[in-house]
Motif scaffolding. Structure first.
Motif, PDB file in Angstrom:
ATOM      1  N   GLN A  32       0.818  -1.223   0.000  1.00  0.00           N
ATOM      2  CA  GLN A  32       0.000   0.000   0.000  1.00  0.00           C
ATOM      3  C   GLN A  32       0.850   1.272   0.000  1.00  0.00           C
ATOM      4  O   GLN A  32       0.331   2.352   0.226  1.00  0.00           O
ATOM      5  N   HIS A  33       2.150   1.125  -0.235  1.00  0.00           N
ATOM      6  CA  HIS A  33       3.043   2.286  -0.135  1.00  0.00           C
ATOM      7  C   HIS A  33       2.524   3.505  -0.887  1.00  0.00           C
ATOM      8  O   HIS A  33       2.515   4.608  -0.383  1.00  0.00           O
ATOM      9  N   GLU A  34       2.081   3.255  -2.135  1.00  0.00           N
ATOM     10  CA  GLU A  34       1.631   4.361  -2.968  1.00  0.00           C
ATOM     11  C   GLU A  34       0.470   5.122  -2.318  1.00  0.00           C
ATOM     12  O   GLU A  34       0.418   6.344  -2.337  1.00  0.00           O
ATOM     13  N   ALA A  35      -0.449   4.351  -1.735  1.00  0.00           N
ATOM     14  CA  ALA A  35      -1.648   4.967  -1.160  1.00  0.00           C
ATOM     15  C   ALA A  35      -1.324   5.830   0.046  1.00  0.00           C
ATOM     16  O   ALA A  35      -2.007   6.814   0.316  1.00  0.00           O
ATOM     17  N   PHE A  39       0.371  10.889   2.654  1.00  0.00           N
ATOM     18  CA  PHE A  39       0.104  11.250   4.041  1.00  0.00           C
ATOM     19  C   PHE A  39       1.372  11.265   4.889  1.00  0.00           C
ATOM     20  O   PHE A  39       1.327  11.586   6.060  1.00  0.00           O
ATOM     21  N   GLY A  40       2.498  10.847   4.308  1.00  0.00           N
ATOM     22  CA  GLY A  40       3.742  10.849   5.060  1.00  0.00           C
ATOM     23  C   GLY A  40       3.799   9.776   6.120  1.00  0.00           C
ATOM     24  O   GLY A  40       4.594   9.843   7.046  1.00  0.00           O
ATOM     25  N   GLY A  41       2.964   8.783   6.046  1.00  0.00           N
ATOM     26  CA  GLY A  41       2.957   7.690   7.016  1.00  0.00           C
ATOM     27  C   GLY A  41       1.717   6.855   6.785  1.00  0.00           C
ATOM     28  O   GLY A  41       0.823   7.261   6.052  1.00  0.00           O
ATOM     29  N   VAL A  42       1.700   5.694   7.430  1.00  0.00           N
ATOM     30  CA  VAL A  42       0.560   4.800   7.214  1.00  0.00           C
ATOM     31  C   VAL A  42      -0.650   5.280   8.017  1.00  0.00           C
ATOM     32  O   VAL A  42      -0.550   5.512   9.221  1.00  0.00           O
TER      33      VAL A  42
ATOM     34  N   PRO B 220     -10.188   9.868   8.089  1.00  0.00           N
ATOM     35  CA  PRO B 220      -9.847  11.107   8.797  1.00  0.00           C
ATOM     36  C   PRO B 220      -8.350  11.370   8.728  1.00  0.00           C
ATOM     37  O   PRO B 220      -7.619  11.053   9.642  1.00  0.00           O
ATOM     38  N   VAL B 221      -7.900  11.952   7.643  1.00  0.00           N
ATOM     39  CA  VAL B 221      -6.467  12.240   7.523  1.00  0.00           C
ATOM     40  C   VAL B 221      -6.255  13.639   6.978  1.00  0.00           C
ATOM     41  O   VAL B 221      -7.116  14.204   6.319  1.00  0.00           O
ATOM     42  N   GLY B 232       4.635  10.633  11.493  1.00  0.00           N
ATOM     43  CA  GLY B 232       3.355   9.996  11.164  1.00  0.00           C
ATOM     44  C   GLY B 232       2.829   9.399  12.446  1.00  0.00           C
ATOM     45  O   GLY B 232       3.324   8.401  12.937  1.00  0.00           O
ATOM     46  N   ALA B 233       1.859  10.056  13.025  1.00  0.00           N
ATOM     47  CA  ALA B 233       1.378   9.636  14.344  1.00  0.00           C
ATOM     48  C   ALA B 233       0.954   8.183  14.322  1.00  0.00           C
ATOM     49  O   ALA B 233       1.080   7.474  15.301  1.00  0.00           O
ATOM     50  N   HIS B 234       0.474   7.731  13.168  1.00  0.00           N
ATOM     51  CA  HIS B 234      -0.072   6.373  13.113  1.00  0.00           C
ATOM     52  C   HIS B 234       1.033   5.336  13.031  1.00  0.00           C
ATOM     53  O   HIS B 234       0.961   4.299  13.656  1.00  0.00           O
ATOM     54  N   ALA B 235       2.063   5.675  12.240  1.00  0.00           N
ATOM     55  CA  ALA B 235       3.187   4.748  12.154  1.00  0.00           C
ATOM     56  C   ALA B 235       3.777   4.586  13.549  1.00  0.00           C
ATOM     57  O   ALA B 235       4.164   3.510  13.969  1.00  0.00           O
TER      58      ALA B 235
END
Lengths: 341, 251
Positions: A32-35, A39-42, B220-221, B232-235
């Motif tokens: 899912q990297h592209e997606a 957002f700069g992160g997962v 919600p992003v 990345g708060a989620h990572a």
């Protein structure tokens, strides 16, 4: 025994088919990297939604590459812990539904334990005890396998994971996701001795990368040459990973060590670990890269051993975002253990 | 349709849009049994489904159709229901039809009522509502897409109309409404199965491989093109999820 294995613990939708514990017929990973790049992160909600769309195509593809239909599958192995809850649930529910529909056994595995078992893929000769350094974007641990089904964590990161630190420094250097490989490529052009970079050592066998990451980002902010910062940062991370591996192998008295997780793609780590292992007289096992990053083949491998040991999970099994390594132990019956690895 | 179960049509309905997992096994007339289980959707859905099928002497491969509530509703619940339904359908080669959650609920209103308001509890004091009008062929047709509002903003239904709601206590002064009030208790999945069957007979395609939930909103992003220190708060959360697990192992 033919196993369908699934892993949706983080941002990759993975499905694999194995025939026996070490023989991979197919391994499919839908990244899912592209997606997530924008957002700069997962983003967990984005990851969950994509897993829902991709899980059945991934299973279909894994079966097609194995030249099998679902009717030929004897058991299902699926990662149900630890990871992003909404992501884990997709693979878990798909796995449970297949097991229910086909009336075949289901076994749920621990993601980090599965990373250790990747060492056995394509290595039917390998025997415990084995010490594995698992380093990825989500975790950094020294996992000891004393015998099949008996795992314990000897050391772990107290803050950032190694891969996470790589990604964050890469972002500070203005590189795109996934940052680890990009930072490593930048490091090849730099001089690690050009800037001061500490080797972070906390405790006996633990890791800490947060301070190192902040230090590297500060140097970048102050205008230090990015290639030099990248080279020095990488050298520090690799140094501590290798030192800990050697220290843990001595403490545990093992002669076989392995690498796992996405950071195993890092050539500098592989080469430094190889040199140190040779000097120490250790056998170093590095699985093919496709089995170091998140994949389902490793899940099928561990799942096969667990099924051999008589473990099986019910349809009521839920997912867990956190879970201890080694909490579920098992024992392989000797009649299986004698001819299986 | 397929044989196996005494020659009758057998439809499995799944609804996980609300708080609990609800499943129903119905025949070609939409009549059957519904069961609801309290607990996390993933832990309860397949066990209660297995139990329901077993008690009716049916096996998964005896099903002729699987209907599932697509939403809107609880994101996690919908994902559990949709993934379980479509994988079950895929593995048994049974067609799967997704149906809108509120439209299925509207079918629980009395048959003669010309206009139906469905109001479901979403979260906190917020509710999802949608109006339906009985059109040609006695079919309830949505007047507009579902709306998410504060419970106090849900419109009132009046005389000659019906309200289907799972949270009458949130609807202001509902005791004084002149509409018929229906509070479905454990019948959601039955309505899902019935609507899926109606649509399958009409023109629905098998969605076993493509079905996704209907989400009310995009994820919600916010766009974070980069720039440390804005992790990345989620990572981050993911890393700690793993590390905590290992931490417990050490104690």
């Amino acid at each position: 025994m033919k196993i369908l294995a699934l892993d949706t613990s983080f941002d990759d939708t993975a499905a694999a088919v194995l025939d026996g514990p070490c023989s991979v017929l197919s391994s499919v990973v839908s990244s899912q990297h592209e997606a997530h790049r924008a957002f700069g992160g997962v983003v967990p909600e984005v990851a969950s939604r994509l897993h829902v769309e991709r899980i059945l195509p991934a299973i279909d593809e894994a079966l097609a590459r194995a030249r099998l239909t679902i009717d030929a599958i004897d058991a299902v192995a699926v990662t149900n812990r630890p990871g992003l809850l909404g992501s884990l649930l997709v693979g878990l529910d798909a796995g449970k539904a297949v097991a229910f529909a086909r009336r075949i056994p289901l076994v749920c595995v621990h993601h980090i334990e599965a990373h250790l078992y990747a060492l056995f893929l394509d290595r039917p000769d390998l025997r415990p005890p084995v010490l594995c350094v698992v380093a990825s974007g989500g975790h950094t641990s020294l996992v000891l396998l004393r015998r099949h089904g008996d795992m314990t964590v000897m050391g772990r990161t107290l803050d950032d994971a190694a891969g996470e630190a790589f990604d964050k420094v890469a972002r500070a250097a203005g590189l795109e996701l996934p940052g680890g490989p990009a930072l490593s490529a930048l490091a090849d052009r730099g001089d690690p001795a050009a800037v001061a970079m500490p080797v972070p050592e906390v405790g006996e066998l633990d890791f800490s990368f947060s301070g190192l990451k902040t230090h590297a980002a500060r140097l970048l902010g102050e205008g230090a040459p990015p290639a030099d910062v990248a080279a020095a940062f990488q050298r520090s991370v690799v140094t501590v990973l290798v030192r800990r591996m050697i220290a843990a192998s001595r403490a545990a008295g093992v002669t076989t060590v392995g690498l796992g997780g996405g950071v195993a793609a890092n050539a500098a780590w592989r080469s430094a670990a190889g040199e140190a292992a040779r000097a120490e007289g250790l056998d170093l096992v590095v699985p093919p890269f496709a089995y170091c990053t998140d994949n389902a083949a490793m899940v099928g491998c561990l799942g096969h051993f667990m099924l051999d040991a008589g473990l099986c999970d019910g349809l009521e099994t839920d997912a867990a975002s956190t879970a201890a390594v080694g909490a579920v132990s098992f024992e392989i019956p000797p009649e299986i253990g004698s001819h299986a690895p | 349709m397929r044989g196996g179960y005494a020659g009758a049509v057998l439809v499995l309905g799944i609804d996980t849009a609300g708080r609990n997992a609800s499943v129903a096994l119905v025949d070609g007339d939409g009549i059957g049994e519904t069961r609801e289980r309290v607990g996390p959707h993933s832990a309860t859905l397949l066990p209660v489904t297995a139990e329901l099928l077993r008690d009716h002497g049916a096996r998964p491969e005896d099903l002729d159709l699987i209907g599932v509530s697509r939403g809107p509703g609880s994101y996690t619940g919908l994902r559990v229901g949709v993934v379980s339904a479509k994988t079950l359908g895929w593995a048994t080669r049974t067609p799967v039809v997704g149906v809108p959650t509120l439209e299925a609920r509207a079918r629980l209103a009395p048959g003669r009522v010309p206009r139906v308001l469905v109001a479901l509890h979403a979260y906190k004091k917020r509710m999802l509502y949608q109006w339906f009008t009985r059109g040609r062929g006695d079919v309830l047709e949505p007047e507009a897409v579902p709306a998410l509002v504060q419970a106090a903003e849900v419109p009132r239904a009046g005389a000659g109309e019906a309200v289907v709601t799972d949270a009458p206590e949130l609807l202001d002064g509902i005791d004084s409404w002149r509409a018929e009030v229906v509070v479905p208790l454990g019948t959601a999945a039955q309505a899902v199965a019935a609507l899926a069957l109606a649509r399958w007979r009409l023109d629905a395609r098998d969605e076993a491989c493509s079905l996704t939930p209907v989400y009310l909103r995009p994820p919600p992003v916010t766009l974070k093109p980069g720039g440390f220190p804005h992790p990345g708060a989620h990572a981050h959360a993911h890393a700690h999820a793993h590390d905590k697990g290992q931490g417990q192992n050490r104690t």
